[in-house]
Write a protein that holds these residues in place. Structure first.
Motif: not given
Length: 271
Positions: A55-58, A63-65, A83-86
């Motif tokens: 899920r964090v990978g998704q 989020v990332l460009i 947010q913290a996990a990401l």
């Protein structure tokens, strides 16, 4: 391989041995199925961690460009936990050995709606940079402010004068009345205004407003949501006395051309 029993396995001055020899036997007397339960719990935990990592990978993909820059608007739609996990996963991907305290500081910076720009020092000379709608991880050395050039370029009447590789200006008489475009400025000049020069903008420079007041270049650039780095590469046209006539490409001073005066025109050309 021949199995070998190391003598230190029996020494209770080592924590792992005390747990194996003293703690676990007591717990197993209370619950003979203890080890099976611990194994089951470990299996469940591993499954949840795997799902969490996926899920964090998704979320990172959303989020990332690119590897070093993210979209702030998307980040702000996440829960605090997400947010913290990401951030933790992103920092690890970039090879940063950061603690929860760093993650918390980064999260506070990115969620601060009052402060559209800011920075947080992370590990190994890396900074988290917030710039309006994006945030990035950059090396601190790349953020060193470039000293503003004191170089002044004099405008030569009726000639194109190149002041950057991409931009040139020409001063000429205004021959007819027409609506000025974004690359033009019509104005009245007096003999003591010459020569006009082009130089890099300074934060304390001021632009005259139609109300009769003034506004600093710094405030104008903030209002236009230019990043700190972009602000270092703005140019102005000034009179001989230093009055700022034009924050080039952004805002003109309220010094319009008028009837009965010698009217001039500044033209900007992009190459």
């Amino acid at each position: 391989l021949t199995w070998y029993e190391d003598a230190t396995n029996q020494a209770d001055d080592v924590l792992r041995n005390r747990i194996r020899h003293q703690v676990l036997p007591d717990l197993q007397r209370e619950n003979p199925a203890l080890l099976a339960h611990v194994q089951s719990y470990a299996d469940q935990l591993q499954q949840l961690l795997t799902i969490g990592h996926e899920r964090v990978g998704q979320l990172l993909n959303q989020v990332l460009i690119d590897a070093t820059t993210g979209r702030l608007s998307v980040f702000l739609t996440l829960t605090d936990t997400q947010q913290a996990a990401l951030l933790t996963a992103w920092f690890k991907q970039r090879g940063l050995a950061v603690t929860n305290a760093y993650v918390k500081m980064a999260q506070q910076l990115l969620t601060n709606s009052v402060k559209p720009q800011g920075e947080v020092d992370l590990h190994s000379g890396i900074k988290l940079i917030k710039r309006y709608q994006t945030f990035s991880l950059l090396e601190a050395t790349k953020l060193a402010e470039n000293p503003q050039s004191d170089r002044r370029i004099v405008l030569i009447f009726n000639q194109w004068v190149q002041f950057t590789p991409q931009m040139a200006l020409k001063l000429s008489h205004r021959r007819f009345e027409s609506e000025q475009s974004a690359t033009e400025m019509a104005l009245a000049l007096q003999p003591d205004d010459f020569p006009l020069t082009v130089r890099q903008a300074r934060s304390h420079d001021q632009i005259r407003l139609t109300s009769g007041g003034h506004k600093t270049v710094r405030r104008i650039l903030i209002d236009h949501k230019l990043t700190v780095e972009e602000r270092q590469h703005q140019w102005v046209v000034t009179t001989a006395s230093g009055e700022v006539l034009w924050l080039i490409g952004i805002q003109r001073s309220a010094r319009p051309a008028s009837l009965g005066e010698r009217n001039y025109e500044l033209q900007l050309r992009y190459s």
